[in-house]
Design an enzyme around this catalytic site. Sequence first.
Site, mmCIF file in Angstrom:
data_model
loop_
_atom_site.group_PDB
_atom_site.id
_atom_site.type_symbol
_atom_site.label_atom_id
_atom_site.label_comp_id
_atom_site.label_asym_id
_atom_site.label_seq_id
_atom_site.Cartn_x
_atom_site.Cartn_y
_atom_site.Cartn_z
ATOM 1 N N CYS A 85 0.981 -1.320 -0.142
ATOM 2 C CA CYS A 85 0.113 -0.032 -0.378
ATOM 3 C C CYS A 85 1.158 1.271 0.112
ATOM 4 O O CYS A 85 2.359 1.425 0.559
ATOM 5 C CB CYS A 85 -0.905 0.020 0.848
ATOM 6 S SG CYS A 85 -2.016 -1.459 1.238
ATOM 7 N N ASP A 86 0.522 2.562 -0.693
ATOM 8 C CA ASP A 86 1.009 3.957 -0.090
ATOM 9 C C ASP A 86 -0.628 5.000 -0.603
ATOM 10 O O ASP A 86 -0.859 4.438 -1.275
ATOM 11 C CB ASP A 86 2.117 4.017 -1.355
ATOM 12 C CG ASP A 86 2.824 5.190 -1.094
ATOM 13 O OD1 ASP A 86 4.339 4.794 -0.196
ATOM 14 O OD2 ASP A 86 2.669 6.336 -1.854
ATOM 15 N N SER A 87 -0.181 5.617 0.474
ATOM 16 C CA SER A 87 -0.471 7.141 0.389
ATOM 17 C C SER A 87 -0.021 8.620 -0.134
ATOM 18 O O SER A 87 0.731 8.575 0.460
ATOM 19 C CB SER A 87 -1.541 6.874 1.894
ATOM 20 O OG SER A 87 -1.940 5.544 2.002
#
Length: 214
Positions: A85-87
Amino acid sequence: MFGCGVLASCRAVPPRLVLASASPARLRLLESAGLAPEVIVSGVDEDGTEDLPAPAAVLLLARRKAAAVATRQSPEGGRTLVIGCDSLLEFDGAVEGKPVSAAAATALWRRLRTRSGLLHTGHCVIDTATGAEAAVTDTALVRFGDPTDAEIDAYVATGEPLRVAGAFTLEGFGAPWIDSIDGNYGTITGLSVPVLRRLLRQLGVELVDLWVGG
């Protein structure tokens, strides 16, 4: 020799679940949903996506993180599902990752107050048994409150804004200044469990079959 239910269950052994992230918030989200992933940090360099729109950038980084960990898994270890995941926060047309300094976090918060931004989180799941991948970006709207300059200084002094995309969290010291959200709580915190459920289903896995003790 023995039928199902005599000495053993006929249920298939569930895949091993790996979270390719050091984020405590992502781990808590998975654990609260009944999952018990092993944490293996990807070590992926998050630079090199500056020219991409935020939704594409987080998806690319999520894929890189999942792939970096998936390639380290031994086939002898059985089927493994790796979550990456990455935000990033999109605000005023610019992409805001983790602030590079306390001064940068302070300046960002003084621009954010009373305004709204879009938090994009890329999700990727890779099945090491087949090499199959399921990935998507989910987006939520964040409405910021009106902290005073003194409150912003106190918040930045906690160090929390320097560790998270967009310099804020919903579940930590920053919570008093998040007025409302439109979208999934987990998307803003770093991992949407409903999105994960849909990605797992694309790979032929039901989330409930990964429940601890399930």
